[in-house]
Design a protein around this motif. Structure first.
Motif, mmCIF file in Angstrom:
data_model
loop_
_atom_site.group_PDB
_atom_site.id
_atom_site.type_symbol
_atom_site.label_atom_id
_atom_site.label_comp_id
_atom_site.label_asym_id
_atom_site.label_seq_id
_atom_site.Cartn_x
_atom_site.Cartn_y
_atom_site.Cartn_z
ATOM 1 N N GLU A 177 20.542 -1.214 -0.141
ATOM 2 C CA GLU A 177 20.706 0.042 -0.002
ATOM 3 C C GLU A 177 20.130 1.138 -1.053
ATOM 4 O O GLU A 177 19.363 2.095 -0.546
ATOM 5 N N GLU A 178 19.989 0.621 -2.257
ATOM 6 C CA GLU A 178 19.333 1.492 -3.167
ATOM 7 C C GLU A 178 17.945 1.407 -3.047
ATOM 8 O O GLU A 178 17.044 2.603 -3.185
ATOM 9 N N PHE A 179 17.525 0.287 -2.263
ATOM 10 C CA PHE A 179 15.876 0.274 -2.296
ATOM 11 C C PHE A 179 15.642 1.235 -1.011
ATOM 12 O O PHE A 179 14.511 1.909 -0.919
ATOM 13 N N GLN A 180 16.606 1.225 0.057
ATOM 14 C CA GLN A 180 16.372 2.284 1.048
ATOM 15 C C GLN A 180 16.341 3.631 0.601
ATOM 16 O O GLN A 180 15.522 4.458 1.232
ATOM 17 N N LYS A 181 17.141 3.910 -0.248
ATOM 18 C CA LYS A 181 17.258 5.298 -0.981
ATOM 19 C C LYS A 181 15.927 5.585 -1.578
ATOM 20 O O LYS A 181 15.474 6.606 -1.682
ATOM 21 N N ALA A 182 15.348 4.632 -2.336
ATOM 22 C CA ALA A 182 14.079 4.732 -2.975
ATOM 23 C C ALA A 182 12.991 5.185 -2.161
ATOM 24 O O ALA A 182 12.078 5.861 -2.402
ATOM 25 N N LEU A 183 13.227 4.426 -0.920
ATOM 26 C CA LEU A 183 11.860 4.483 0.129
ATOM 27 C C LEU A 183 12.100 5.941 0.595
ATOM 28 O O LEU A 183 10.931 6.846 0.940
ATOM 29 N N GLU A 184 13.254 6.327 0.876
ATOM 30 C CA GLU A 184 13.426 7.787 1.422
ATOM 31 C C GLU A 184 12.888 8.933 0.532
ATOM 32 O O GLU A 184 12.378 9.653 0.769
ATOM 33 N N GLU A 185 13.000 8.506 -0.629
ATOM 34 C CA GLU A 185 12.793 9.460 -1.918
ATOM 35 C C GLU A 185 11.036 9.453 -1.979
ATOM 36 O O GLU A 185 10.492 10.601 -2.157
ATOM 37 N N LEU A 186 10.377 8.379 -1.775
ATOM 38 C CA LEU A 186 8.985 8.118 -1.922
ATOM 39 C C LEU A 186 8.371 8.694 -0.585
ATOM 40 O O LEU A 186 7.026 9.101 -0.624
ATOM 41 N N ALA A 187 9.011 8.516 0.568
ATOM 42 C CA ALA A 187 8.476 8.884 2.079
ATOM 43 C C ALA A 187 7.673 10.040 2.102
ATOM 44 O O ALA A 187 6.573 10.193 2.484
ATOM 45 N N PRO A 188 8.338 11.214 1.717
ATOM 46 C CA PRO A 188 7.646 12.600 1.862
ATOM 47 C C PRO A 188 6.562 12.693 0.983
ATOM 48 O O PRO A 188 5.769 13.352 1.420
ATOM 49 N N LYS A 189 6.558 12.270 -0.265
ATOM 50 C CA LYS A 189 5.527 12.267 -1.036
ATOM 51 C C LYS A 189 4.267 11.462 -0.439
ATOM 52 O O LYS A 189 3.295 12.022 -0.871
ATOM 53 N N ARG A 190 4.551 10.536 0.001
ATOM 54 C CA ARG A 190 3.378 9.469 0.557
ATOM 55 C C ARG A 190 2.934 10.059 1.709
ATOM 56 O O ARG A 190 1.399 10.203 1.999
ATOM 57 N N PHE A 191 3.603 10.608 2.679
ATOM 58 C CA PHE A 191 3.098 11.079 4.090
ATOM 59 C C PHE A 191 3.557 12.579 4.008
ATOM 60 O O PHE A 191 4.377 13.059 4.596
ATOM 61 N N ALA B 265 8.131 10.369 8.266
ATOM 62 C CA ALA B 265 7.685 9.941 7.110
ATOM 63 C C ALA B 265 8.254 8.353 6.393
ATOM 64 O O ALA B 265 7.651 7.545 6.273
ATOM 65 N N LEU B 266 9.690 8.375 6.689
ATOM 66 C CA LEU B 266 10.402 7.215 6.520
ATOM 67 C C LEU B 266 10.107 6.151 7.458
ATOM 68 O O LEU B 266 9.752 5.081 6.858
ATOM 69 N N GLN B 267 9.806 6.598 8.809
ATOM 70 C CA GLN B 267 9.545 5.444 9.776
ATOM 71 C C GLN B 267 8.174 4.894 9.325
ATOM 72 O O GLN B 267 7.723 3.708 9.535
ATOM 73 N N SER B 268 7.141 5.748 8.844
ATOM 74 C CA SER B 268 5.794 5.399 8.356
ATOM 75 C C SER B 268 6.080 4.317 7.068
ATOM 76 O O SER B 268 5.459 3.449 7.024
ATOM 77 N N MET B 269 6.908 4.988 6.265
ATOM 78 C CA MET B 269 7.107 4.087 5.213
ATOM 79 C C MET B 269 7.552 2.638 5.446
ATOM 80 O O MET B 269 6.959 1.676 4.887
ATOM 81 N N LYS C 141 7.084 0.942 8.390
ATOM 82 C CA LYS C 141 6.041 0.240 8.876
ATOM 83 C C LYS C 141 5.109 -0.151 7.905
ATOM 84 O O LYS C 141 4.569 -1.489 8.093
ATOM 85 N N LEU C 142 4.938 0.280 6.744
ATOM 86 C CA LEU C 142 4.105 -0.267 5.685
ATOM 87 C C LEU C 142 4.638 -1.466 4.947
ATOM 88 O O LEU C 142 3.899 -2.375 4.848
ATOM 89 N N ILE C 143 6.025 -1.657 5.079
ATOM 90 C CA ILE C 143 6.443 -2.716 4.283
ATOM 91 C C ILE C 143 7.080 -3.804 5.269
ATOM 92 O O ILE C 143 7.030 -5.014 4.777
ATOM 93 N N GLU C 144 7.339 -3.434 6.510
ATOM 94 C CA GLU C 144 7.781 -4.390 7.529
ATOM 95 C C GLU C 144 7.168 -5.727 7.594
ATOM 96 O O GLU C 144 5.742 -5.785 7.865
ATOM 97 N N LYS D 294 0.912 -1.031 0.146
ATOM 98 C CA LYS D 294 0.137 -0.082 0.123
ATOM 99 C C LYS D 294 0.712 1.277 0.003
ATOM 100 O O LYS D 294 0.634 2.246 0.598
ATOM 101 N N VAL D 295 2.155 1.201 -0.603
ATOM 102 C CA VAL D 295 2.861 2.450 -0.910
ATOM 103 C C VAL D 295 2.252 3.393 -1.904
ATOM 104 O O VAL D 295 2.084 4.351 -1.733
ATOM 105 N N ILE D 296 1.491 2.522 -2.920
ATOM 106 C CA ILE D 296 0.976 3.218 -4.024
ATOM 107 C C ILE D 296 -0.364 3.561 -3.488
ATOM 108 O O ILE D 296 -1.190 2.466 -3.182
ATOM 109 N N ASP D 297 -0.776 4.819 -3.228
ATOM 110 C CA ASP D 297 -2.371 5.058 -2.674
ATOM 111 C C ASP D 297 -3.203 5.466 -4.078
ATOM 112 O O ASP D 297 -4.248 5.800 -3.531
ATOM 113 N N GLY D 298 -2.627 5.733 -4.973
ATOM 114 C CA GLY D 298 -3.512 6.301 -6.182
ATOM 115 C C GLY D 298 -3.642 7.685 -5.910
ATOM 116 O O GLY D 298 -3.979 8.323 -7.081
#
Length: 181
Positions: free
Chosen positions: A73-87, A95-99, A101-104, A43-47
């Motif tokens: 490592e690149e996966f973590q960078k991708a999450l860092e980039e998406l987190a502020p946009k999602r939250f 926002a990164l912590q919330s991201m 939590k979605l994936i863990e 549910k990272v993609i919310d539409g």
């Protein structure tokens, strides 16, 4: 940053999605298809804030120029980039912590996988007792397949022609004649 336990769960989820659908994968690198699946299933993609296109663009940004896969490592960078946009209402760290939590602890889902049909028509088509002709030869009386023996004519080197009624009786006839003499 996240604690060690959180990172372990994140790494476990990364590995599960990285090997999904690829028998040769070892879980160290994730391709774009599995990255998109991870984002969709978790549910990272919310539409609204993040779409499939955003996920693909971020994947292209973080991967090496000639590579087709991303490392953890690149996966973590991708999450860092998406987190502020999602939250949007949260700080970058929150926002990164919330991201995370979605994936863990998540695994790839098998939604949309074809189910086995249980209709009367399917029962009729797969009832081996109603088979005729050469197809009938492939199954025994119980309906269990004979395997290779049912598909190929196996040669028996007995010296008799196929389907001969008295096959194997020659030795008996010769012995009875010898005893009579």
């Amino acid at each position: 940053m996240a604690e060690g336990a959180d990172m372990d769960e994140l790494l476990t989820s990364f590995k599960k999605f990285a090997i999904h659908g690829d028998t040769k994968a070892v879980g160290k690198e994730m391709n774009g298809k599995n990255w998109a699946k991870l984002c969709k299933d978790c549910k990272v993609i919310d539409g609204k804030n993040i779409t499939g296109t955003d996920v693909d663009i971020v994947f292209s940004k973080v991967k090496a120029k000639t590579s087709r896969v991303i490392t953890f490592e690149e996966f973590q960078k991708a999450l860092e980039e998406l987190a502020p946009k999602r939250f949007k209402g949260q700080s970058k760290e929150e926002a990164l912590q919330s991201m995370w939590k979605l994936i863990e602890g998540k695994e790839p889902s098998n939604v949309g996988v074809t189910k086995v049909s249980k209709t009367a028509a399917m029962d009729r088509l797969t009832d081996t007792s109603k088979y005729t002709g050469s197809h009938k030869e492939r199954f025994d009386e119980a309906g269990k397949g004979k395997g290779r023996g049912g598909r190929e004519e196996l040669v028996e080197n007995t010296g008799y022609v196929g389907a001969y009624k008295n096959a194997g009786t020659y030795e008996e006839k010769v012995k009875t004649k010898e005893k009579a003499q």
